[in-house]
Write an enzyme that holds these catalytic residues in place. Structure first.
Site, PDB file in Angstrom:
ATOM      1  N   ALA A   4       0.821  -1.200   0.000  1.00  0.00           N
ATOM      2  CA  ALA A   4       0.000   0.000   0.000  1.00  0.00           C
ATOM      3  C   ALA A   4       0.860   1.257   0.000  1.00  0.00           C
ATOM      4  O   ALA A   4       1.835   1.356   0.742  1.00  0.00           O
ATOM      5  CB  ALA A   4      -0.921   0.000   1.220  1.00  0.00           C
ATOM      6  N   ALA A   5       0.477   2.232  -0.829  1.00  0.00           N
ATOM      7  CA  ALA A   5       1.226   3.490  -0.907  1.00  0.00           C
ATOM      8  C   ALA A   5       1.215   4.236   0.421  1.00  0.00           C
ATOM      9  O   ALA A   5       2.179   4.927   0.762  1.00  0.00           O
ATOM     10  CB  ALA A   5       0.635   4.363  -2.012  1.00  0.00           C
ATOM     11  N   CYS A   6       0.135   4.079   1.195  1.00  0.00           N
ATOM     12  CA  CYS A   6       0.047   4.790   2.481  1.00  0.00           C
ATOM     13  C   CYS A   6       1.014   4.231   3.514  1.00  0.00           C
ATOM     14  O   CYS A   6       1.199   4.817   4.575  1.00  0.00           O
ATOM     15  CB  CYS A   6      -1.382   4.750   3.013  1.00  0.00           C
ATOM     16  SG  CYS A   6      -1.999   3.091   3.331  1.00  0.00           S
ATOM     17  N   HIS A   7       1.649   3.076   3.205  1.00  0.00           N
ATOM     18  CA  HIS A   7       2.632   2.493   4.119  1.00  0.00           C
ATOM     19  C   HIS A   7       4.042   2.588   3.566  1.00  0.00           C
ATOM     20  O   HIS A   7       4.934   1.869   4.015  1.00  0.00           O
ATOM     21  CB  HIS A   7       2.300   1.014   4.379  1.00  0.00           C
ATOM     22  CG  HIS A   7       1.046   0.813   5.165  1.00  0.00           C
ATOM     23  ND1 HIS A   7       0.257  -0.304   5.055  1.00  0.00           N
ATOM     24  CD2 HIS A   7       0.432   1.614   6.072  1.00  0.00           C
ATOM     25  CE1 HIS A   7      -0.782  -0.196   5.862  1.00  0.00           C
ATOM     26  NE2 HIS A   7      -0.695   0.952   6.482  1.00  0.00           N
TER      27      HIS A   7
END
EC number: 4.4.1.16
Length: 426
Positions: free
Chosen positions: A365-368
């Site tokens: 995930a990009a948010c991680h």
């Protein structure tokens, strides 16, 4: 005579092959055209009566109807937002505030004193997980994070129902996971919750509302709010070739499903979301939704065929040197998602990708992306072994990904693995 495979590689030298469609998608050509036209012709305030304003209102109304059609809802149940994060936060904070307001009306001592209780899974997107953690930290709500099954990769209905308390007011479960692609049993869950809520009503207990973040599912599989039986559904444009805004479906907005504004100002979006509407982006979102309504079945067939071909090629080339992490027995998954780990040589997923010439993908995930080299928590919680989670790469195909693209990418991954193997030996 030029070797066909070599020629294909030469043809790709000037561009990369993008396989990160779960992170974001490029806007469709039709969407770009719609946005550009709105910028030029519908620049007026939608609340005004002159031509440019009337045109803006017309585009917004059309977009609202198109988005409602895409999810099987009504236009009056659609609220435009800045994106999925805002939509998710609106639902979570509305549930808490609604519980607190209505607790004064209930004549049940078991819940009068209690904090609102929300149930979710332990593999949710940060835009759900982090607001809930904040509500918990500030003692505004009690939160239960139900673990997903390490066998099926999905949250099981019986585990969610077992977590229900007298003060439970909301269940929020994503429709499909962004890393594994596993589709959650939201429709089955809604049936159980509806039956349970009827019993609770007779006891003076609060209704349990159901929210699903459909960001990853829209444009890949059919999504129908009537079949799902949800009160709230989050819509994220940039996941299905639209602009970076979002929308929230609220079934029976304001009466069947409560919603409270997070912002205050001008009376737009039925007083639920103030501010002059972003007409061009809303029009673009509507156009993207129309494409999904018209072609979703074809998109799904194509992506599944390409994804399956990708996995077959990976298995043929790498054999037992890889692990396919998104194959869970008894669980459905998105048609475009392949999560794969390189086990031999044992390397980080980031290292594997960095040695590729053509492939554009991510480790999760990009948010991680700020977690460094630590393994994906989602994969670990889903039962993927730690060594495999550390070397995992997420490959998500799109509407225009071809078999030629896959052929080149698999060779690219193979040469990267060979380079890493030589580096390990030297």
């Amino acid at each position: 005579m030029v070797d066909t495979e070599s020629q294909k590689e030469k043809n790709h030298l000037n561009h990369k092959i993008y396989l990160d469609y779960n992170a974001t998608t490029p806007p469709a050509r039709e969407v770009v055209g719609t946005v550009a036209e709105a910028l030029q012709e519908a620049w007026g305030n939608p609340s005004s009566s002159y031509t440019a304003g009337c045109k803006a209102k017309e585009l917004i109304d059309t977009a609202r109807a198109r988005i409602a059609k895409m999810v099987g809802g009504k236009p009056e149940d659609i609220i435009f937002t800045s994106g999925g994060t805002e939509a998710n936060n609106m639902v979570l904070f509305s549930a808490v505030e609604n519980f607190n307001r209505t607790s004064k009306e209930r004549q049940n001592n078991n819940v009068d004193w209690a904090l609102p209780h929300i149930i979710t899974s332990n593999v949710e997107h940060d835009s759900v997980a982090l607001p809930l953690l904040q509500l918990q930290k500030t003692h505004k709500a009690e939160i239960t994070f139900v673990p997903v099954s390490t066998v099926t990769g999905r949250v099981e209905v019986e585990d969610v129902i077992s977590a229900v308390r007298p003060n439970t007011c909301l269940v929020s479960i994503m429709l499909a996971n962004n890393e594994t692609g596993v589709i959650m049993p939201v429709g089955e869950l809604s049936q159980c919750l509806a039956s349970l809520s009827r019993k609770r009503s007779a006891q003076g207990l609060p209704e349990i509302l159901l929210h699903t973040d459909a960001a990853q599912a829209l444009g890949k599989v059919e999504v129908d709010v009537q079949e799902l039986g949800v009160n709230y559904l989050t819509i994220v444009g940039h996941k299905f070739y639209g602009p970076r805004i979002g929308a929230l479906y609220v079934g029976g907005l304001g009466h069947q499903s409560p919603l409270l504004p997070m912002l205050y100002g001008g009376g737009r979006e039925g007083n639920f979301r103030p501010g002059t509407e972003n007409t061009p982006m809303i029009a673009g979102l509507g156009q993207a939704a129309e494409l999904v309504s018209l072609h979703c079945a074809a998109y799904e067939v194509h992506m599944r065929r390409i994804r399956d071909y990708l996995e077959q090629k990976l298995e043929a080339v790498f054999g037992d040197r890889i692990r396919l992490n998104s194959r869970f027995p008894g669980a459905e998954r998105l048609p475009n998602t392949c999560n794969v780990s390189l086990l031999k040589p044992a390397v980080l997923g980031r290292e594997w990708l960095s040695h590729c010439q053509y492939l554009q993908a991510s480790v999760g995930a990009a948010c991680h992306s700020d977690r460094g080299d630590s393994p994906s928590p989602v994969l670990l919680k889903s039962g993927v072994p730690q060594d495999a989670a550390r070397s995992a790469v997420r490959l998500s195909v799109g509407r225009e990904t071809s078999q030629d693209d896959v052929d080149l990418i698999v060779r690219d991954l193979e040469q990267a693995a060979q380079l890493l193997g030589m580096n390990k030996q030297s």
